[in-house]
Design an enzyme around this catalytic site. Structure first.
Site, PDB file in Angstrom:
ATOM      1  N   TYR A 118       0.828  -1.207   0.000  1.00 65.70           N
ATOM      2  CA  TYR A 118       0.000   0.000   0.000  1.00 65.70           C
ATOM      3  C   TYR A 118       0.861   1.255   0.000  1.00 65.70           C
ATOM      4  O   TYR A 118       1.950   1.257   0.567  1.00 65.70           O
ATOM      5  CB  TYR A 118      -0.856  -0.008   1.268  1.00 65.70           C
ATOM      6  CG  TYR A 118      -1.720   1.215   1.442  1.00 65.70           C
ATOM      7  CD1 TYR A 118      -2.908   1.334   0.733  1.00 65.70           C
ATOM      8  CD2 TYR A 118      -1.353   2.243   2.302  1.00 65.70           C
ATOM      9  CE1 TYR A 118      -3.705   2.450   0.894  1.00 65.70           C
ATOM     10  CE2 TYR A 118      -2.152   3.359   2.463  1.00 65.70           C
ATOM     11  CZ  TYR A 118      -3.333   3.456   1.756  1.00 65.70           C
ATOM     12  OH  TYR A 118      -4.118   4.565   1.911  1.00 65.70           O
ATOM     13  N   TRP A 120       0.979   5.818  -1.293  1.00 61.65           N
ATOM     14  CA  TRP A 120       0.569   6.906  -2.180  1.00 61.65           C
ATOM     15  C   TRP A 120       1.548   7.176  -3.309  1.00 61.65           C
ATOM     16  O   TRP A 120       1.186   7.819  -4.293  1.00 61.65           O
ATOM     17  CB  TRP A 120       0.387   8.177  -1.351  1.00 61.65           C
ATOM     18  CG  TRP A 120      -1.005   8.349  -0.862  1.00 61.65           C
ATOM     19  CD1 TRP A 120      -1.722   7.470  -0.107  1.00 61.65           C
ATOM     20  CD2 TRP A 120      -1.846   9.482  -1.105  1.00 61.65           C
ATOM     21  NE1 TRP A 120      -2.969   7.988   0.151  1.00 61.65           N
ATOM     22  CE2 TRP A 120      -3.062   9.226  -0.450  1.00 61.65           C
ATOM     23  CE3 TRP A 120      -1.693  10.678  -1.788  1.00 61.65           C
ATOM     24  CZ2 TRP A 120      -4.130  10.131  -0.463  1.00 61.65           C
ATOM     25  CZ3 TRP A 120      -2.747  11.578  -1.798  1.00 61.65           C
ATOM     26  CH2 TRP A 120      -3.957  11.294  -1.149  1.00 61.65           C
TER      27      TRP A 120
HETATM   28  N1  LIG Z   1      -1.305   6.746  13.333  1.00 67.13           N
HETATM   29  C1  LIG Z   1      -1.803   6.943  12.114  1.00 67.13           C
HETATM   30  N2  LIG Z   1      -1.272   6.299  11.067  1.00 67.13           N
HETATM   31  C2  LIG Z   1      -1.765   6.499   9.820  1.00 67.13           C
HETATM   32  C3  LIG Z   1      -2.841   7.397   9.609  1.00 67.13           C
HETATM   33  C4  LIG Z   1      -3.402   8.051  10.735  1.00 67.13           C
HETATM   34  O1  LIG Z   1      -4.365   8.822  10.620  1.00 67.13           O
HETATM   35  N3  LIG Z   1      -2.847   7.810  11.968  1.00 67.13           N
HETATM   36  N4  LIG Z   1      -3.310   7.601   8.344  1.00 67.13           N
HETATM   37  C5  LIG Z   1      -3.137   6.522   7.383  1.00 67.13           C
HETATM   38  C6  LIG Z   1      -3.455   6.953   6.029  1.00 67.13           C
HETATM   39  S1  LIG Z   1      -4.991   7.669   5.807  1.00 67.13           S
HETATM   40  C7  LIG Z   1      -2.629   6.749   4.973  1.00 67.13           C
HETATM   41  S2  LIG Z   1      -3.216   7.082   3.385  1.00 67.13           S
HETATM   42  C8  LIG Z   1      -1.288   6.152   5.126  1.00 67.13           C
HETATM   43  C9  LIG Z   1      -0.228   6.728   4.166  1.00 67.13           C
HETATM   44  O2  LIG Z   1       0.851   5.876   4.066  1.00 67.13           O
HETATM   45  P1  LIG Z   1       1.812   5.841   2.797  1.00 67.13           P
HETATM   46  O3  LIG Z   1       1.052   6.074   1.538  1.00 67.13           O
HETATM   47  O4  LIG Z   1       2.635   4.610   2.864  1.00 67.13           O
HETATM   48  O5  LIG Z   1       2.726   7.121   3.087  1.00 67.13           O
HETATM   49  P2  LIG Z   1       3.691   7.971   2.147  1.00 67.13           P
HETATM   50  O6  LIG Z   1       4.579   8.717   3.054  1.00 67.13           O
HETATM   51  O7  LIG Z   1       2.887   8.763   1.187  1.00 67.13           O
HETATM   52  O8  LIG Z   1       4.546   6.850   1.389  1.00 67.13           O
HETATM   53  C10 LIG Z   1       4.768   6.827   0.019  1.00 67.13           C
HETATM   54  C11 LIG Z   1       6.188   6.346  -0.262  1.00 67.13           C
HETATM   55  O9  LIG Z   1       6.359   6.198  -1.677  1.00 67.13           O
HETATM   56  C12 LIG Z   1       7.619   6.722  -2.045  1.00 67.13           C
HETATM   57  N5  LIG Z   1       7.563   7.098  -3.483  1.00 67.13           N
HETATM   58  C13 LIG Z   1       7.205   8.282  -4.025  1.00 67.13           C
HETATM   59  N6  LIG Z   1       7.244   8.227  -5.367  1.00 67.13           N
HETATM   60  C14 LIG Z   1       7.649   6.972  -5.700  1.00 67.13           C
HETATM   61  C15 LIG Z   1       7.868   6.302  -6.958  1.00 67.13           C
HETATM   62  O10 LIG Z   1       7.699   6.849  -8.029  1.00 67.13           O
HETATM   63  N7  LIG Z   1       8.259   4.987  -6.876  1.00 67.13           N
HETATM   64  C16 LIG Z   1       8.484   4.338  -5.705  1.00 67.13           C
HETATM   65  N8  LIG Z   1       8.881   3.074  -5.747  1.00 67.13           N
HETATM   66  N9  LIG Z   1       8.266   4.962  -4.508  1.00 67.13           N
HETATM   67  C17 LIG Z   1       7.851   6.253  -4.510  1.00 67.13           C
HETATM   68  C18 LIG Z   1       7.814   7.892  -1.118  1.00 67.13           C
HETATM   69  O11 LIG Z   1       9.177   8.273  -1.061  1.00 67.13           O
HETATM   70  C19 LIG Z   1       7.251   7.345   0.189  1.00 67.13           C
HETATM   71  O12 LIG Z   1       8.234   6.707   0.945  1.00 67.13           O
HETATM   72  O13 LIG Z   1      -0.862   6.334   6.489  1.00 67.13           O
HETATM   73  C20 LIG Z   1      -1.794   5.799   7.427  1.00 67.13           C
HETATM   74  N10 LIG Z   1      -1.218   5.844   8.769  1.00 67.13           N
HETATM   75  N1  LIG Z   2      -1.429  18.141   4.672  1.00 64.36           N
HETATM   76  C1  LIG Z   2      -1.866  16.887   4.528  1.00 64.36           C
HETATM   77  N2  LIG Z   2      -3.112  16.672   4.056  1.00 64.36           N
HETATM   78  C2  LIG Z   2      -3.580  15.401   3.922  1.00 64.36           C
HETATM   79  C3  LIG Z   2      -2.770  14.282   4.209  1.00 64.36           C
HETATM   80  C4  LIG Z   2      -1.453  14.545   4.721  1.00 64.36           C
HETATM   81  O1  LIG Z   2      -0.698  13.610   5.037  1.00 64.36           O
HETATM   82  N3  LIG Z   2      -1.052  15.840   4.864  1.00 64.36           N
HETATM   83  N4  LIG Z   2      -3.250  13.007   4.030  1.00 64.36           N
HETATM   84  C5  LIG Z   2      -4.412  12.837   3.144  1.00 64.36           C
HETATM   85  C6  LIG Z   2      -5.030  11.527   3.379  1.00 64.36           C
HETATM   86  S1  LIG Z   2      -4.245  10.145   2.766  1.00 64.36           S
HETATM   87  C7  LIG Z   2      -6.221  11.369   4.006  1.00 64.36           C
HETATM   88  S2  LIG Z   2      -6.891   9.809   4.178  1.00 64.36           S
HETATM   89  C8  LIG Z   2      -6.961  12.519   4.522  1.00 64.36           C
HETATM   90  C9  LIG Z   2      -7.475  12.188   5.936  1.00 64.36           C
HETATM   91  O2  LIG Z   2      -8.386  13.083   6.376  1.00 64.36           O
HETATM   92  P1  LIG Z   2      -8.952  12.961   7.872  1.00 64.36           P
HETATM   93  O3  LIG Z   2      -9.007  11.563   8.282  1.00 64.36           O
HETATM   94  O4  LIG Z   2     -10.191  13.741   7.910  1.00 64.36           O
HETATM   95  O5  LIG Z   2      -7.791  13.753   8.635  1.00 64.36           O
HETATM   96  P2  LIG Z   2      -7.208  13.820  10.107  1.00 64.36           P
HETATM   97  O6  LIG Z   2      -6.275  14.988  10.051  1.00 64.36           O
HETATM   98  O7  LIG Z   2      -6.659  12.517  10.541  1.00 64.36           O
HETATM   99  O8  LIG Z   2      -8.418  14.133  11.062  1.00 64.36           O
HETATM  100  C10 LIG Z   2      -9.310  15.215  10.855  1.00 64.36           C
HETATM  101  C11 LIG Z   2      -9.782  15.778  12.158  1.00 64.36           C
HETATM  102  O9  LIG Z   2     -10.509  14.816  12.896  1.00 64.36           O
HETATM  103  C12 LIG Z   2     -10.348  15.073  14.283  1.00 64.36           C
HETATM  104  N5  LIG Z   2     -10.642  13.855  15.064  1.00 64.36           N
HETATM  105  C13 LIG Z   2      -9.812  12.811  15.331  1.00 64.36           C
HETATM  106  N6  LIG Z   2     -10.460  11.872  16.066  1.00 64.36           N
HETATM  107  C14 LIG Z   2     -11.714  12.337  16.271  1.00 64.36           C
HETATM  108  C15 LIG Z   2     -12.889  11.831  16.951  1.00 64.36           C
HETATM  109  O10 LIG Z   2     -12.895  10.736  17.515  1.00 64.36           O
HETATM  110  N7  LIG Z   2     -14.007  12.592  16.930  1.00 64.36           N
HETATM  111  C16 LIG Z   2     -14.049  13.796  16.305  1.00 64.36           C
HETATM  112  N8  LIG Z   2     -15.200  14.464  16.309  1.00 64.36           N
HETATM  113  N9  LIG Z   2     -12.977  14.306  15.666  1.00 64.36           N
HETATM  114  C17 LIG Z   2     -11.831  13.581  15.632  1.00 64.36           C
HETATM  115  C18 LIG Z   2      -8.904  15.509  14.370  1.00 64.36           C
HETATM  116  O11 LIG Z   2      -8.743  16.346  15.457  1.00 64.36           O
HETATM  117  C19 LIG Z   2      -8.651  16.216  13.064  1.00 64.36           C
HETATM  118  O12 LIG Z   2      -8.706  17.621  13.199  1.00 64.36           O
HETATM  119  O13 LIG Z   2      -6.130  13.664   4.584  1.00 64.36           O
HETATM  120  C20 LIG Z   2      -5.439  13.928   3.349  1.00 64.36           C
HETATM  121  N10 LIG Z   2      -4.845  15.230   3.455  1.00 64.36           N
HETATM  122 MO   LIG Z   3      -5.199   8.298   3.544  1.00 61.83          MO
END
Ligand SMILES: Nc1nc2c(c(=O)[nH]1)N[C@H]1C(S)=C(S)[C@@H](COP(=O)(O)OP(=O)(O)OC[C@H]3O[C@@H](n4cnc5c(=O)[nH]c(N)nc54)[C@H](O)[C@@H]3O)O[C@H]1N2
Ligand SMILES: Nc1nc2c(c(=O)[nH]1)N[C@H]1C(S)=C(S)[C@@H](COP(=O)(O)OP(=O)(O)OC[C@H]3O[C@@H](n4cnc5c(=O)[nH]c(N)nc54)[C@H](O)[C@@H]3O)O[C@H]1N2
Ligand SMILES: [Mo]
Length: 769
Positions: A118, A120
């Site tokens: 998995y 991005w």
């Molecule tokens: N505690 C906690 N953990 C979370 C979350 C949270 O809310 N709380 N959120 C989760 C969510 S919503 C998400 S989406 C995930 C995100 O997790 P990931 O999608 O795994 O995070 P990224 O840092 O975007 O990792 C992408 C990697 O791809 C590499 N990359 C970029 N371009 C290329 C390319 O062209 N080729 C190759 N081979 N590699 C490349 C980048 O250098 C980077 O290391 O994290 C999750 N983890």
């Molecule tokens: N700058 C930036 N933007 C991103 C990303 C990033 O890595 N960086 N990641 C992208 C990705 S992959 C995703 S999936 C989206 C995720 O988007 P979201 O999941 O919506 O993002 P979060 O920032 O984890 O949380 C949003 C808000 O929810 C609140 N929150 C947390 N737990 C609770 C709860 O139990 N109850 C309530 N009411 N509120 C709560 C937090 O305080 C936070 O302000 O964001 C995307 N946008």
């Molecule tokens: Mo995400």
């Protein structure tokens, strides 16, 4: 390659997940980056894509872990991340890899390969790492894949049972202009964090969320933010502080007030929904003896009962839009708040009316609420996977630790495969997975771990074979994101760093060694032309006239335009439910789902239910001094990407990712602003630095994700502030098996400077000469 080469001093466009940018190759060397002029609210994240600090963490050459190289697959797996790498020539690495694939597939079969990697990766439809790795693995006979995402696990599984699939819903969210005109009250669970709307997967064209919110505020919409933090709204709003993971209880009490005061729209519930009576029996306590009153909910969620009662009445007497952030379903029982929000919106009876109803994720990404035409750009073909074996994405550690054991997913039973080889391209599991100490244990199981990466991320450092990959600035590609404005010609502006290669070229070279046709005789340009031509045809069928490839490549950008008529979610269904039924079994909104009820699951009943999370502030098992830690998305980067950039580093405190703590909680622990702190529980320990703030409620901590995981293996402590050193790795439920990162109780204490060892996250691993 006949694509014109970009010469010095010419300005070109490129796209990243955080926006469209203009890049100039300077005569004196180096690149300068500006936001695209069309974007009125650009993200600063992308301005740092070409920074020197990022070059310092690049991988220059293929590298192999010492024991693996010397003694073969499976040798000393506990030394991953702890012993030196040996840099080798490409031919050596590729020959070894081809041989290893041969060994694993003939000895154990393709079921022993996990390629559900998995992540991005980068924007660009062709050099999309996931598509590239999946195509390769499909061609060699298949691999164990994943379903769903970390973003949306519980939410994605529950929504089709209740109302509609996630993608169709996200694609028809009522647009900002419709809400500005019609919405009187906007109530959001989890805020509208515009920092999140910097991003759209594949590249946002124009950042619109801030302008959208401002236009609503200007038109008089009132905002209520129900959230543990108060600084996640870009406009004036009322903040109701709520204990994390308890929103379902609060929503149930609002529903109770609507029900007993006959404020619910019973006609809509009869004409467009099923199962309301069963749910009403639960609300009023007929089923379980508990009436879901505001007083009951207040005990659980911490919001005053009177405010819950009044808010219910305000919702019923105004054109009301309800919103929920994705974070709420990234929790134990994460299905419930999503299901309950839709139930509440159904009770208000405004679904399908302009400016009323609900949203699942306004503010999660820029694309949600855009009225851009929804257009599907061509995909790099992945081929078909002959194997059907999969895991729900967040069950990776479970799978590696428990081969042969059973799990359930969406009502069916499956068996975890026995994985010998892991291939990761485009993701960073040692950023994204929960309870990383547990993942470290699980990571010792496979015999071979291969990682394609541009950077020395924690995952690369924990691999056996590391292959250096180009960044999107070092290759030609085309960006196009669902729900975004532009198709962008991403022209190559610099030469590949060191010996790095495109994922495509890596897989092509590997495939050749295995006598497999990966490229179909096409090179980068050939594939770009093919993908573009398919897309142009799709566009033509929608009456969008795209230029031919050469004109597009020269122009650099194509604007897809906006929908002609206002976008109002489910307006057809509202108008004529029989003619436009939903995709649910009944064709209606399922407040009670027979399908789910019949599964008889202990952790997901037939209607929305308040269920205690595994860990929360109200748990009897919680020690008094422990707090609830939420780990939200970072402001200054995307996940772990660009963490080494100056922009991301400016956000650190004493070199660590800061943790936000309420002033009363800080005072009680003698923690001052800027102090180093240790965050700990039974699962792990990490070092962070305190930001003392009253924008976070007492009892709650916030530590954003994405600081590169930096484990001090000897001391057993993570040094950089990665929240996943302490988060909980359990499924949201046995229905979805989704990620539940937001369910996490921890302790926190002040740390003396001398107790904290330096951060080594951005150092290279050791190499053996
Ligand atoms: N505690 C906690 N953990 C979370 C979350 C949270 O809310 N709380 N959120 C989760 C969510 S919503 C998400 S989406 C995930 C995100 O997790 P990931 O999608 O795994 O995070 P990224 O840092 O975007 O990792 C992408 C990697 O791809 C590499 N990359 C970029 N371009 C290329 C390319 O062209 N080729 C190759 N081979 N590699 C490349 C980048 O250098 C980077 O290391 O994290 C999750 N983890
Ligand atoms: N700058 C930036 N933007 C991103 C990303 C990033 O890595 N960086 N990641 C992208 C990705 S992959 C995703 S999936 C989206 C995720 O988007 P979201 O999941 O919506 O993002 P979060 O920032 O984890 O949380 C949003 C808000 O929810 C609140 N929150 C947390 N737990 C609770 C709860 O139990 N109850 C309530 N009411 N509120 C709560 C937090 O305080 C936070 O302000 O964001 C995307 N946008
Ligand atoms: Mo995400």
């Amino acid at each position: 390659m006949t694509l014109p080469v970009v010469t010095k001093n010419t300005k070109i466009r490129t796209a990243a997940h955080w926006g469209v940018y203009e890049v100039t190759s300077e005569p004196a060397g180096g690149l300068s980056i500006k936001a695209a002029s069309e974007d009125l609210d650009p993200s600063p994240i992308g301005l740092h894509m070409a920074s020197k600090a990022l070059k310092k963490v690049r991988i220059a050459r293929p590298a192999i872990r010492k024991s693996w190289l010397e003694n073969g697959p499976g040798s000393n797996p506990h030394l991953r991340g702890r012993e030196p790498f040996v840099e080798v020539e490409w031919d050596v690495a590729l020959d070894l890899l081809a041989k290893e694939f041969q060994r694993v597939t003939t000895t154990f079969g393709n079921e022993a390969i996990f390629g559900g990697c998995y992540g991005w990766a980068s924007a660009g439809r062709f050099h999309h790492a996931q598509s590239q790795v999946h195509r390769f693995l499909n061609l060699i006979g298949g691999y164990v894949s994943h379903v769903d995402s970390y973003s949306l696990g519980a939410g994605k599984v529950i929504l089709p049972h209740v109302i509609a699939g996630l993608s169709p819903l996200l694609n028809q969210h009522t647009s900002w202009d419709v809400m500005a005109e019609n919405t009187e009250l906007f109530v959001t669970f989890g805020g509208i964090p515009v920092k999140n709307a910097q991003i759209s997967q594949g590249g946002p064209g124009r950042h619109r969320v801030l302008a959208g919110m401002r236009s609503m505020a200007k038109a008089g919409t009132r905002f209520v933010n129900i959230s543990p933090v108060g600084d996640n709204m870009p406009v004036d709003s009322e903040w109701l502080a709520i204990r994390p993971n308890t929103d379902t209880a609060m929503m149930l009490a609002i529903a109770y007030v609507l029900h007993v005061n006959a404020l619910a729209d019973f006609d809509f519930l009869r004409s467009h929904c099923i199962g309301y009576e069963r749910f009403a029996d639960y609300l009023t306590g007929v089923t379980d003896g508990i009436t879901k009153t505001p007083a009951w909910a207040s005990e659980i969620c911490g919001v005053p009962a009177e405010r819950i009662e009044a808010l219910a009445r305000e919702m019923a007497s105004h054109r009301t839009m309800l919103n929920i952030s994705w974070s709420l379903q990234r929790a134990v029982h994460g299905e419930q708040p999503f299901w309950m929000l839709i139930t509440l919106a159904a009770m208000l009876g405004q679904i399908g009316l302009s400016g009323g109803g609900f949203g699942v994720g306004y503010g999660a990404m820029n694309s949600v609420g855009n009225d851009n035409v929804r257009f599907k750009f061509g995909d790099f073909p992945q081929g078909l996977n002959p194997l059907k074996t999969f895991i729900p994405v967040a069950r990776i550690a479970d799978m590696l630790l428990n081969p042969g054991s059973q799990f359930t997913y969406n009502g069916k039973s499956y068996i975890y495969p026995d994985i010998r080889l892991v291939y990761w391209a485009g993701g960073n599991p040692f950023h994204h997975h929960q309870d990383l100490n547990r993942l470290l244990q699980a990571w010792k199981k496979p015999e071979t771990i291969i990682v394609n990466e541009p950077y020395w991320t924690p995952t690369a450092k924990l691999a056996d074979i590391v292959l250096p990959v180009t960044t999107s600035l070092e290759r030609n590609d085309i960006a196009a994101a669902s729900g975004e404005d532009f198709v962008v010609a991403m022209k190559k502006v610099e030469e590949p760093f060191g010996q790095s290669r495109n994922d495509f070229d890596i897989f092509n070279a590997l495939a050749k060694r295995m006598d497999i046709d990966f490229s179909e005789g096409l090179d980068e340009e050939g594939w770009l032309r093919r993908l573009y031509d398919v897309s142009r045809e799709n566009a033509g069928a929608m009456d969008i006239q795209m230029p031919d490839f050469d004109d597009f490549w020269q122009q650099g950008l194509f604007d897809l335009g906006q929908e002609a008529k206002p976008v109002i979610m489910l307006d057809d269904f509202r108008r004529a439910p029989a003619k436009h039924p939903l995709s649910t079994p009944s064709g209606r909104i399922e407040i009670f789902s027979e399908t789910i009820a019949n599964l008889g699951l202990p952790d997901c009943a037939g209607h929305p239910t308040w269920l205690e999370p595994a860990e929360w502030l109200g748990a009897a098992s919680r020690a008094k001094q422990q707090l609830h830690m939420i780990s939200d998305q970072p402001v200054r980067r995307l996940h772990s990407q660009l963490d080494a950039s100056p922009h991301s580093r400016e956000g650190k405190v004493a070199g660590r990712e800061p943790i936000h703590i309420n002033s009363a909680d800080a005072a009680a622990r003698d923690i001052g602003d800027g102090d180093l702190v240790e965050v700990f529980n039974d699962r792990g320990r990490l070092i962070s630095a305190a930001v003392v703030s009253d924008a976070i409620m007492p009892g709650v901590l916030r530590l954003s994700t994405g600081a590169w995981f930096d484990m001090d293996y000897d001391a057993g402590i993570e040094r950089h502030g990665n929240p996943n050193a302490v988060t909980l790795d359990v499924p949201a439920s046995s229905l979805s098996q989704g990620c539940s990162a937001q369910t996490c109780i921890v302790g926190i204490r002040r740390l003396e400077l001398k107790q904290a060892t330096p951060v080594l996250a951005f150092e290279h691993p050791e190499f053996q000469k």
